[in-house]
Enzyme design. Sequence first.
Site, mmCIF file in Angstrom:
data_model
loop_
_atom_site.group_PDB
_atom_site.id
_atom_site.type_symbol
_atom_site.label_atom_id
_atom_site.label_comp_id
_atom_site.label_asym_id
_atom_site.label_seq_id
_atom_site.Cartn_x
_atom_site.Cartn_y
_atom_site.Cartn_z
ATOM 1 N N ASP A 126 60.872 -1.349 -19.024
ATOM 2 C CA ASP A 126 61.158 -2.546 -19.808
ATOM 3 C C ASP A 126 60.255 -3.658 -19.273
ATOM 4 O O ASP A 126 59.293 -3.396 -18.548
ATOM 5 C CB ASP A 126 62.650 -2.904 -19.761
ATOM 6 C CG ASP A 126 63.105 -3.702 -20.974
ATOM 7 O OD1 ASP A 126 62.713 -3.326 -22.098
ATOM 8 O OD2 ASP A 126 63.832 -4.683 -20.808
ATOM 9 N N ASP A 172 59.692 3.840 -19.606
ATOM 10 C CA ASP A 172 59.051 2.630 -19.092
ATOM 11 C C ASP A 172 60.082 1.824 -18.305
ATOM 12 O O ASP A 172 61.261 2.163 -18.279
ATOM 13 C CB ASP A 172 58.503 1.789 -20.250
ATOM 14 C CG ASP A 172 59.593 1.397 -21.234
ATOM 15 O OD1 ASP A 172 60.267 0.381 -20.977
ATOM 16 O OD2 ASP A 172 59.803 2.112 -22.236
#
Length: 294
Positions: free
Chosen positions: A212, A210
Amino acid sequence: MTDEAVLGVIGGSGVYDIDGLDNTRWVKVETPFGDPSDELLTGTLNGQKLVFLPRHGRGHRIPPSELNFRANIHALKQLGVTEILSVSAVGSLKEELPPGTFVVIDQFIDRTFAREKSFFGTGLVAHVGLGHPVCNRLGDRIEESLKELAIPHQRRGTYMVMEGPQFSTMAESELYRSWGCDVIGMTNMPEAKLAREAEICYATVAMVTDYDCWHTDHAHVTVDAVIKVVVANAGKARALVASLAPKIASRQGACSQGCHTALDNAIMTAPAVRDPAMLDKLAVIVKRALGPSA
Protein backbone atom coordinates in the site's frame (compact mmCIF):
# COMPACT_ATOMS: atom_id res chain seq x y z
CA MET A 1 -27.90 -30.17 3.41
CA THR A 2 -26.19 -32.62 1.06
CA ASP A 3 -23.15 -34.51 2.27
CA GLU A 4 -21.48 -33.99 -1.12
CA ALA A 5 -18.92 -31.19 -1.03
CA VAL A 6 -18.51 -28.95 -4.06
CA LEU A 7 -15.62 -26.47 -3.95
CA GLY A 8 -16.20 -23.06 -5.48
CA VAL A 9 -13.23 -20.81 -6.25
CA ILE A 10 -13.58 -17.07 -6.82
CA GLY A 11 -10.56 -15.28 -8.21
CA GLY A 12 -8.57 -14.33 -11.27
CA SER A 13 -8.45 -16.37 -14.44
CA GLY A 14 -4.86 -17.43 -13.72
CA VAL A 15 -6.15 -19.69 -10.93
CA TYR A 16 -8.16 -21.92 -13.27
CA ASP A 17 -5.41 -23.46 -15.41
CA ILE A 18 -4.83 -26.43 -13.12
CA ASP A 19 -3.11 -29.61 -14.26
CA GLY A 20 -5.47 -32.55 -13.88
CA LEU A 21 -8.68 -30.52 -14.04
CA ASP A 22 -11.00 -32.75 -16.08
CA ASN A 23 -14.45 -32.58 -17.65
CA THR A 24 -14.26 -28.80 -17.91
CA ARG A 25 -17.17 -26.80 -19.23
CA TRP A 26 -18.07 -23.11 -19.17
CA VAL A 27 -21.67 -22.72 -17.99
CA LYS A 28 -23.90 -19.68 -18.35
CA VAL A 29 -26.01 -19.26 -15.21
CA GLU A 30 -29.06 -17.00 -14.95
CA THR A 31 -30.03 -15.74 -11.48
CA PRO A 32 -32.92 -13.69 -10.04
CA PHE A 33 -30.35 -10.96 -9.37
CA GLY A 34 -29.06 -10.61 -12.91
CA ASP A 35 -25.93 -11.91 -14.57
CA PRO A 36 -22.84 -13.01 -12.65
CA SER A 37 -19.45 -11.66 -13.66
CA ASP A 38 -18.98 -14.34 -16.31
CA GLU A 39 -19.80 -17.89 -17.19
CA LEU A 40 -18.65 -20.37 -14.56
CA LEU A 41 -16.11 -23.10 -15.26
CA THR A 42 -17.09 -26.50 -13.90
CA GLY A 43 -14.85 -29.54 -13.70
CA THR A 44 -13.41 -32.27 -11.51
CA LEU A 45 -9.98 -32.62 -9.95
CA ASN A 46 -9.15 -36.12 -8.77
CA GLY A 47 -12.89 -36.76 -8.44
CA GLN A 48 -13.65 -33.57 -6.48
CA LYS A 49 -16.22 -31.29 -8.13
CA LEU A 50 -14.98 -27.73 -8.64
CA VAL A 51 -16.67 -24.54 -9.85
CA PHE A 52 -14.59 -21.50 -10.80
CA LEU A 53 -15.90 -17.95 -11.08
CA PRO A 54 -13.77 -15.16 -12.59
CA ARG A 55 -14.65 -12.41 -10.10
CA HIS A 56 -14.00 -9.54 -12.51
CA GLY A 57 -14.88 -11.50 -15.64
CA ARG A 58 -12.33 -12.97 -18.00
CA GLY A 59 -9.91 -10.24 -18.97
CA HIS A 60 -10.76 -8.25 -15.80
CA ARG A 61 -13.65 -6.27 -17.31
CA ILE A 62 -15.62 -5.27 -14.19
CA PRO A 63 -14.40 -2.88 -11.45
CA PRO A 64 -15.03 -3.75 -7.78
CA SER A 65 -17.98 -1.40 -7.23
CA GLU A 66 -19.81 -2.75 -10.27
CA LEU A 67 -19.49 -6.44 -9.42
CA ASN A 68 -22.86 -8.15 -9.10
CA PHE A 69 -21.99 -9.90 -5.84
CA ARG A 70 -25.51 -11.24 -5.31
CA ALA A 71 -25.59 -12.85 -8.75
CA ASN A 72 -22.10 -14.30 -8.26
CA ILE A 73 -22.92 -16.02 -4.97
CA HIS A 74 -26.37 -17.09 -6.17
CA ALA A 75 -24.87 -18.66 -9.30
CA LEU A 76 -22.43 -20.68 -7.19
CA LYS A 77 -25.30 -21.80 -4.95
CA GLN A 78 -27.33 -22.86 -8.00
CA LEU A 79 -24.45 -25.05 -9.15
CA GLY A 80 -24.35 -26.81 -5.78
CA VAL A 81 -21.28 -25.15 -4.28
CA THR A 82 -20.96 -25.88 -0.55
CA GLU A 83 -17.60 -24.25 0.25
CA ILE A 84 -15.98 -21.19 -1.32
CA LEU A 85 -12.28 -20.39 -1.51
CA SER A 86 -12.00 -16.68 -2.27
CA VAL A 87 -8.60 -15.73 -3.67
CA SER A 88 -7.87 -12.02 -3.88
CA ALA A 89 -4.97 -9.62 -4.35
CA VAL A 90 -4.43 -7.21 -1.44
CA GLY A 91 -2.07 -4.57 -0.14
CA SER A 92 -0.14 -5.14 3.08
CA LEU A 93 -0.58 -2.86 6.07
CA LYS A 94 2.18 -4.50 8.11
CA GLU A 95 5.95 -4.72 7.66
CA GLU A 96 5.96 -8.44 8.42
CA LEU A 97 3.60 -9.20 5.50
CA PRO A 98 5.72 -8.57 2.39
CA PRO A 99 4.55 -9.11 -1.20
CA GLY A 100 4.15 -12.82 -1.91
CA THR A 101 2.70 -13.63 1.52
CA PHE A 102 -0.67 -15.40 1.69
CA VAL A 103 -2.96 -14.43 4.58
CA VAL A 104 -5.78 -16.74 5.66
CA ILE A 105 -8.26 -14.08 6.76
CA ASP A 106 -10.48 -14.46 9.82
CA GLN A 107 -11.99 -10.96 10.13
CA PHE A 108 -13.16 -8.08 7.94
CA ILE A 109 -13.84 -4.40 8.33
CA ASP A 110 -16.37 -3.42 5.67
CA ARG A 111 -16.02 0.19 4.51
CA THR A 112 -17.81 -0.27 1.19
CA PHE A 113 -20.88 1.87 0.54
CA ALA A 114 -22.01 1.43 -3.08
CA ARG A 115 -23.01 -2.25 -3.11
CA GLU A 116 -26.08 -4.38 -2.50
CA LYS A 117 -25.20 -6.39 0.60
CA SER A 118 -28.09 -8.80 1.21
CA PHE A 119 -30.34 -11.19 -0.64
CA PHE A 120 -33.14 -10.31 1.78
CA GLY A 121 -35.33 -7.23 1.96
CA THR A 122 -38.87 -5.93 2.47
CA GLY A 123 -41.25 -8.88 2.59
CA LEU A 124 -38.63 -11.33 3.80
CA VAL A 125 -36.21 -10.04 6.44
CA ALA A 126 -33.27 -12.02 7.81
CA HIS A 127 -30.32 -11.25 10.08
CA VAL A 128 -27.50 -13.80 9.92
CA GLY A 129 -24.70 -13.93 12.48
CA LEU A 130 -21.40 -12.54 11.24
CA GLY A 131 -19.27 -12.38 14.38
CA HIS A 132 -16.99 -14.93 12.75
CA PRO A 133 -17.39 -14.08 9.04
CA VAL A 134 -15.30 -16.92 7.64
CA CYS A 135 -15.35 -20.67 8.13
CA ASN A 136 -12.44 -21.56 10.41
CA ARG A 137 -12.90 -25.25 9.60
CA LEU A 138 -12.22 -24.45 5.95
CA GLY A 139 -9.44 -22.09 7.01
CA ASP A 140 -7.74 -24.93 8.87
CA ARG A 141 -7.71 -27.05 5.71
CA ILE A 142 -6.27 -24.12 3.75
CA GLU A 143 -3.52 -23.65 6.33
CA GLU A 144 -2.64 -27.35 6.07
CA SER A 145 -2.22 -26.97 2.31
CA LEU A 146 -0.12 -23.80 2.61
CA LYS A 147 2.21 -25.58 5.04
CA GLU A 148 2.50 -28.60 2.76
CA LEU A 149 3.34 -26.32 -0.17
CA ALA A 150 5.79 -24.20 1.89
CA ILE A 151 4.02 -21.01 0.80
CA PRO A 152 4.81 -18.06 3.11
CA HIS A 153 1.61 -17.34 5.00
CA GLN A 154 -0.08 -15.99 8.11
CA ARG A 155 -2.99 -17.96 9.59
CA ARG A 156 -5.11 -15.06 10.78
CA GLY A 157 -5.62 -11.45 9.85
CA THR A 158 -8.09 -8.62 9.37
CA TYR A 159 -8.98 -7.59 5.83
CA MET A 160 -9.96 -3.94 5.43
CA VAL A 161 -12.41 -3.75 2.48
CA MET A 162 -12.46 -0.33 0.81
CA GLU A 163 -14.79 0.82 -1.96
CA GLY A 164 -12.18 1.75 -4.57
CA PRO A 165 -11.43 1.73 -7.42
CA GLN A 166 -8.72 4.21 -6.42
CA PHE A 167 -6.05 3.08 -3.99
CA SER A 168 -5.77 4.63 -0.51
CA THR A 169 -4.44 8.03 0.43
CA MET A 170 -1.51 8.05 2.84
CA ALA A 171 -3.79 9.28 5.65
CA GLU A 172 -6.30 6.47 4.99
CA SER A 173 -3.58 3.85 4.91
CA GLU A 174 -2.19 5.04 8.24
CA LEU A 175 -5.70 5.11 9.73
CA TYR A 176 -6.33 1.48 8.79
CA ARG A 177 -2.92 0.52 10.22
CA SER A 178 -3.88 2.19 13.50
CA TRP A 179 -7.00 0.01 13.57
CA GLY A 180 -4.83 -3.10 13.51
CA CYS A 181 -5.79 -4.18 9.98
CA ASP A 182 -3.39 -6.56 8.24
CA VAL A 183 -4.32 -6.17 4.58
CA ILE A 184 -6.48 -3.97 2.37
CA GLY A 185 -8.49 -4.82 -0.74
CA MET A 186 -11.68 -4.04 -2.61
CA THR A 187 -13.55 -7.28 -3.24
CA ASN A 188 -14.37 -9.53 -0.29
CA MET A 189 -17.35 -7.56 0.99
CA PRO A 190 -20.23 -8.09 0.61
CA GLU A 191 -19.06 -11.40 -0.86
CA ALA A 192 -18.52 -12.96 2.58
CA LYS A 193 -21.85 -11.65 3.92
CA LEU A 194 -23.77 -13.08 0.97
CA ALA A 195 -22.02 -16.44 1.26
CA ARG A 196 -23.18 -16.62 4.87
CA GLU A 197 -26.78 -15.81 3.85
CA ALA A 198 -26.53 -18.50 1.16
CA GLU A 199 -25.35 -21.01 3.80
CA ILE A 200 -22.03 -21.63 2.05
CA CYS A 201 -18.75 -22.05 3.92
CA TYR A 202 -16.47 -19.16 2.93
CA ALA A 203 -12.77 -18.54 3.44
CA THR A 204 -10.43 -15.91 2.04
CA VAL A 205 -6.81 -16.29 1.02
CA ALA A 206 -5.48 -12.77 0.58
CA MET A 207 -2.37 -12.68 -1.61
CA VAL A 208 -0.18 -9.68 -0.78
CA THR A 209 0.97 -7.79 -3.87
CA ASP A 210 2.33 -4.55 -2.37
CA TYR A 211 2.77 -2.51 0.80
CA ASP A 212 0.00 0.00 0.00
CA CYS A 213 1.20 3.62 0.14
CA TRP A 214 2.13 3.82 3.86
CA HIS A 215 5.56 2.23 3.41
CA THR A 216 7.87 5.12 2.53
CA ASP A 217 10.78 2.79 1.71
CA HIS A 218 8.83 1.26 -1.18
CA ALA A 219 7.44 2.81 -4.34
CA HIS A 220 3.80 3.78 -4.13
CA VAL A 221 1.50 1.10 -5.46
CA THR A 222 1.05 1.01 -9.23
CA VAL A 223 -0.97 -1.32 -11.43
CA ASP A 224 2.19 -2.59 -13.14
CA ALA A 225 3.79 -3.52 -9.81
CA VAL A 226 0.63 -5.26 -8.62
CA ILE A 227 0.27 -7.26 -11.83
CA LYS A 228 3.85 -8.57 -11.63
CA VAL A 229 3.26 -10.03 -8.17
CA VAL A 230 -0.22 -11.29 -9.09
CA VAL A 231 1.30 -13.28 -11.97
CA ALA A 232 3.97 -14.66 -9.65
CA ASN A 233 1.31 -15.66 -7.09
CA ALA A 234 -0.94 -17.37 -9.65
CA GLY A 235 1.08 -20.56 -9.70
CA LYS A 236 0.97 -20.77 -5.90
CA ALA A 237 -2.79 -20.23 -5.97
CA ARG A 238 -3.25 -23.07 -8.47
CA ALA A 239 -1.17 -25.36 -6.29
CA LEU A 240 -3.27 -24.37 -3.29
CA VAL A 241 -6.52 -25.28 -5.05
CA ALA A 242 -5.09 -28.62 -6.16
CA SER A 243 -3.95 -29.40 -2.61
CA LEU A 244 -7.18 -28.22 -1.00
CA ALA A 245 -9.56 -30.18 -3.25
CA PRO A 246 -9.03 -33.65 -1.70
CA LYS A 247 -9.30 -32.18 1.78
CA ILE A 248 -12.74 -30.82 0.86
CA ALA A 249 -13.75 -34.17 -0.59
CA SER A 250 -13.10 -35.84 2.78
CA ARG A 251 -15.51 -33.51 4.61
CA GLN A 252 -18.28 -35.48 6.29
CA GLY A 253 -21.76 -33.98 6.71
CA ALA A 254 -22.66 -30.35 7.20
CA CYS A 255 -20.22 -27.76 8.55
CA SER A 256 -19.67 -28.22 12.27
CA GLN A 257 -19.35 -24.44 12.68
CA GLY A 258 -22.85 -23.77 11.39
CA CYS A 259 -22.14 -22.21 8.00
CA HIS A 260 -24.54 -24.61 6.29
CA THR A 261 -27.34 -23.79 8.73
CA ALA A 262 -26.83 -20.03 9.03
CA LEU A 263 -30.48 -19.22 8.31
CA ASP A 264 -31.77 -21.22 11.27
CA ASN A 265 -33.45 -18.62 13.52
CA ALA A 266 -32.32 -15.81 11.18
CA ILE A 267 -35.53 -15.21 9.20
CA MET A 268 -37.57 -12.68 11.14
CA THR A 269 -40.65 -12.13 8.96
CA ALA A 270 -43.72 -14.00 10.23
CA PRO A 271 -44.98 -16.67 7.81
CA ALA A 272 -48.36 -14.95 7.38
CA VAL A 273 -46.81 -11.77 5.98
CA ARG A 274 -43.96 -13.14 3.90
CA ASP A 275 -44.05 -11.74 0.38
CA PRO A 276 -44.68 -14.60 -2.09
CA ALA A 277 -42.63 -12.80 -4.73
CA MET A 278 -39.65 -12.59 -2.37
CA LEU A 279 -40.05 -16.25 -1.41
CA ASP A 280 -39.99 -17.15 -5.07
CA LYS A 281 -36.98 -14.94 -5.76
CA LEU A 282 -35.05 -16.43 -2.84
CA ALA A 283 -36.18 -20.03 -3.31
CA VAL A 284 -32.65 -21.33 -3.89
CA ILE A 285 -31.36 -19.49 -0.81
CA VAL A 286 -34.11 -20.38 1.69
CA LYS A 287 -35.10 -23.86 0.51
CA ARG A 288 -33.24 -25.71 3.27
CA ALA A 289 -34.35 -23.36 6.06
CA LEU A 290 -38.01 -22.99 5.07
CA GLY A 291 -38.59 -26.19 3.14
CA PRO A 292 -39.19 -26.76 -0.58
CA SER A 293 -42.75 -25.39 -0.40
CA ALA A 294 -41.64 -21.98 0.98
